[in-house]
Design a protein around this motif. Sequence first.
Motif, PDB file in Angstrom:
ATOM      1  N   PHE A 205       0.840  -1.045   0.027  1.00  0.00           N
ATOM      2  CA  PHE A 205       0.002  -0.001   0.015  1.00  0.00           C
ATOM      3  C   PHE A 205       0.901   1.233  -0.117  1.00  0.00           C
ATOM      4  O   PHE A 205       1.513   1.391   0.997  1.00  0.00           O
ATOM      5  N   THR A 206       0.764   1.924  -0.954  1.00  0.00           N
ATOM      6  CA  THR A 206       1.424   3.203  -1.113  1.00  0.00           C
ATOM      7  C   THR A 206       0.768   4.580  -1.554  1.00  0.00           C
ATOM      8  O   THR A 206      -0.090   4.457  -2.203  1.00  0.00           O
ATOM      9  N   THR A 207       1.359   5.489  -1.095  1.00  0.00           N
ATOM     10  CA  THR A 207       0.858   6.991  -1.581  1.00  0.00           C
ATOM     11  C   THR A 207       1.428   7.384  -2.759  1.00  0.00           C
ATOM     12  O   THR A 207       1.241   8.507  -3.257  1.00  0.00           O
ATOM     13  N   SER A 208       2.448   6.662  -3.494  1.00  0.00           N
ATOM     14  CA  SER A 208       3.267   7.100  -4.324  1.00  0.00           C
ATOM     15  C   SER A 208       3.253   6.218  -5.461  1.00  0.00           C
ATOM     16  O   SER A 208       3.848   5.303  -5.748  1.00  0.00           O
ATOM     17  N   PRO A 209       2.358   6.851  -6.407  1.00  0.00           N
ATOM     18  CA  PRO A 209       2.009   6.064  -8.000  1.00  0.00           C
ATOM     19  C   PRO A 209       3.480   5.582  -8.565  1.00  0.00           C
ATOM     20  O   PRO A 209       3.312   4.484  -9.171  1.00  0.00           O
ATOM     21  N   TYR A 339      15.950   2.784  -1.397  1.00  0.00           N
ATOM     22  CA  TYR A 339      15.045   2.775  -0.353  1.00  0.00           C
ATOM     23  C   TYR A 339      15.613   2.788   0.924  1.00  0.00           C
ATOM     24  O   TYR A 339      14.879   2.842   2.043  1.00  0.00           O
ATOM     25  N   ARG A 340      16.966   2.968   0.844  1.00  0.00           N
ATOM     26  CA  ARG A 340      17.476   3.296   2.264  1.00  0.00           C
ATOM     27  C   ARG A 340      18.800   4.004   2.152  1.00  0.00           C
ATOM     28  O   ARG A 340      19.642   3.758   1.319  1.00  0.00           O
ATOM     29  N   PHE A 341      19.043   5.527   2.636  1.00  0.00           N
ATOM     30  CA  PHE A 341      20.300   5.911   2.331  1.00  0.00           C
ATOM     31  C   PHE A 341      21.367   5.396   3.543  1.00  0.00           C
ATOM     32  O   PHE A 341      20.842   5.052   4.582  1.00  0.00           O
TER      33      PHE A 341
HETATM   34  P1  NAP Z   1      10.676   5.996   5.527  1.00  0.00           P
HETATM   35  O1  NAP Z   1      11.912   5.419   5.049  1.00  0.00           O
HETATM   36  O2  NAP Z   1      10.725   7.554   5.672  1.00  0.00           O
HETATM   37  O3  NAP Z   1       9.535   5.256   4.962  1.00  0.00           O
HETATM   38  C1  NAP Z   1       8.338   5.790   5.406  1.00  0.00           C
HETATM   39  C2  NAP Z   1       7.183   5.592   4.210  1.00  0.00           C
HETATM   40  O4  NAP Z   1       6.061   6.001   4.956  1.00  0.00           O
HETATM   41  C3  NAP Z   1       7.500   6.554   3.129  1.00  0.00           C
HETATM   42  O5  NAP Z   1       8.245   6.256   2.094  1.00  0.00           O
HETATM   43  C4  NAP Z   1       6.029   6.773   2.585  1.00  0.00           C
HETATM   44  O6  NAP Z   1       5.731   5.557   1.679  1.00  0.00           O
HETATM   45  C5  NAP Z   1       5.053   6.579   3.685  1.00  0.00           C
HETATM   46  N1  NAP Z   1       4.673   7.705   4.164  1.00  0.00           N
HETATM   47  C6  NAP Z   1       5.359   8.971   4.780  1.00  0.00           C
HETATM   48  N2  NAP Z   1       4.870   9.819   5.072  1.00  0.00           N
HETATM   49  C7  NAP Z   1       3.098   9.382   4.811  1.00  0.00           C
HETATM   50  C8  NAP Z   1       2.052   9.882   5.023  1.00  0.00           C
HETATM   51  N3  NAP Z   1       2.214  11.258   5.350  1.00  0.00           N
HETATM   52  N4  NAP Z   1       0.897   9.057   4.537  1.00  0.00           N
HETATM   53  C9  NAP Z   1       1.025   8.029   4.234  1.00  0.00           C
HETATM   54  N5  NAP Z   1       2.586   7.602   4.039  1.00  0.00           N
HETATM   55  C10 NAP Z   1       3.462   8.248   4.204  1.00  0.00           C
HETATM   56  O7  NAP Z   1      10.891   5.667   7.206  1.00  0.00           O
HETATM   57  P2  NAP Z   1      11.360   4.191   7.677  1.00  0.00           P
HETATM   58  O8  NAP Z   1      12.890   4.690   8.072  1.00  0.00           O
HETATM   59  O9  NAP Z   1      11.055   3.214   7.063  1.00  0.00           O
HETATM   60  O10 NAP Z   1      10.684   4.460   9.128  1.00  0.00           O
HETATM   61  C11 NAP Z   1       9.236   4.350   9.249  1.00  0.00           C
HETATM   62  C12 NAP Z   1       8.609   4.528  10.784  1.00  0.00           C
HETATM   63  O11 NAP Z   1       9.354   3.425  11.522  1.00  0.00           O
HETATM   64  C13 NAP Z   1       9.336   5.781  11.454  1.00  0.00           C
HETATM   65  O12 NAP Z   1       8.460   6.455  12.125  1.00  0.00           O
HETATM   66  C14 NAP Z   1      10.478   5.167  12.224  1.00  0.00           C
HETATM   67  O13 NAP Z   1      10.631   6.077  13.585  1.00  0.00           O
HETATM   68  C15 NAP Z   1       9.759   3.933  12.702  1.00  0.00           C
HETATM   69  N6  NAP Z   1      10.572   2.935  13.100  1.00  0.00           N
HETATM   70  C16 NAP Z   1      10.099   2.213  14.093  1.00  0.00           C
HETATM   71  C17 NAP Z   1      10.650   1.108  14.889  1.00  0.00           C
HETATM   72  C18 NAP Z   1      10.186   0.013  15.639  1.00  0.00           C
HETATM   73  O14 NAP Z   1      10.839  -0.652  16.046  1.00  0.00           O
HETATM   74  N7  NAP Z   1       8.738   0.145  15.971  1.00  0.00           N
HETATM   75  C19 NAP Z   1      11.935   0.764  14.130  1.00  0.00           C
HETATM   76  C20 NAP Z   1      12.709   1.772  13.103  1.00  0.00           C
HETATM   77  C21 NAP Z   1      11.757   2.644  12.775  1.00  0.00           C
HETATM   78  P3  NAP Z   1       4.961   5.644   0.376  1.00  0.00           P
HETATM   79  O15 NAP Z   1       5.663   6.583  -0.448  1.00  0.00           O
HETATM   80  O16 NAP Z   1       4.853   4.053  -0.253  1.00  0.00           O
HETATM   81  O17 NAP Z   1       3.666   5.940   0.778  1.00  0.00           O
END
Ligand code: NAP
Length: 348
Positions: A205-209, A339-341
């Motif tokens: 499920f993505t917000t990015s086409p 998908y990761r820096f």
């Molecule tokens: P990321 O690389 O920035 O990815 C997050 C993704 O969420 C984005 O690529 C985007 O995907 C989607 N997104 C962002 N803003 C959105 C919005 N306003 N509405 C809908 N979708 C949105 O981040 P990440 O490093 O994967 O981390 C994700 C989250 O997990 C962070 O909050 C981080 O702090 C948390 N985290 C939690 C744990 C844990 O142990 N629970 C561990 C590590 C990280 P699309 O473009 O595909 O929509």
Amino acid sequence: MIPARGFAAYDARAPLAPYSFERRDPGPNDVQIQILFCGVCHSDLHAARGEWGEVPRPLVPGHEIVGRVTAVGSHVTRFREGDMAGVGCMVDSCQRCPSCAQGLEQYCETGFVGTYMGVEVETGRPTNGGYSDKIVVKEHFVLRIPDNLDPAGAAPLLCAGITTYSPLRHWRVGPGQRVGIVGLGGLGHMGVKLARAMGAEVVVFTTSPDKVADAKRLGAHQAVISRDPAAMAAEAGRFDFILNTVAAPHDLDPFLLALKRDGTMTLVGVPSSPHPSPGIANLIFRRRSLAGSLIGGIAETQEMLDFCGEHGLTADIEMIPMAAIDTAYDRMIRGDVKYRFVIDLATL
Ligand code: NAP
Ligand code: ZN
């Protein structure tokens, strides 16, 4: 003490900047690592920019660390100088409570010691993460990196990998199940690769086409644009499990409605403000569950790394120099990460 260099967030608004500090001298149970690569987690950004409130500063973020062992204490048995080693989100825990005894150090009842934002037990000083040249960590919290994995691509496994692997295993994802991954970022793209390798049918499920083609390349069978109400309605009642990695507050209901009876959606994203409350009827009428999950224990992290070694899985990375970290954060906020820096610490 050992002189160390890194990049730190001095306050929530200023760009990260060079920082000199000290690491402790390795004790008998410690491993000293020359850091080669460090992944950039959205948690680093949340912390550095003050989105989770006050943090100890200057703050050196980074908890997806891979490097070369340069020294080991006299009691260390699993590592030798020259080995490739990894460090994730934790560098210590009490080691006595029931959670630690079960290998669930992330749920340590007195709180685990974070790789950053923690307090070092040995010195009482704030911990500093992987945006730095070296680190000294207790052997128990150091991971083995399978030889066949590219070290830079393996770095994100230490957080993004285990944070998605652990809930996929806990909720027993496997063949015959339809699994959704919400958000195709650092965590999400690892969730896709891992769930696919576990044998599930995987839907992104993505917000990015513009990420649809990538979702399929990464292993998804299908991608759904989550901002398209008709596309979401077509998925109602079709999922056994959904892993939601989104880093921002959003409406959870369309995803809860996508669950079958008895399905679970597990949240791993930690947005700076809460999600709006989901409709309770969406839970009650299909006995659905809404859950959360935190990284994973050390033994499970090693299990995940070995699983990735067997399946040849690493993150899709964009390597950056240390000085580009703030640009990387800005792109991360826009969802522009493929998908990761990963920081090349040779550029520090
Ligand atoms: P990321 O690389 O920035 O990815 C997050 C993704 O969420 C984005 O690529 C985007 O995907 C989607 N997104 C962002 N803003 C959105 C919005 N306003 N509405 C809908 N979708 C949105 O981040 P990440 O490093 O994967 O981390 C994700 C989250 O997990 C962070 O909050 C981080 O702090 C948390 N985290 C939690 C744990 C844990 O142990 N629970 C561990 C590590 C990280 P699309 O473009 O595909 O929509
Ligand atoms: Zn992380």
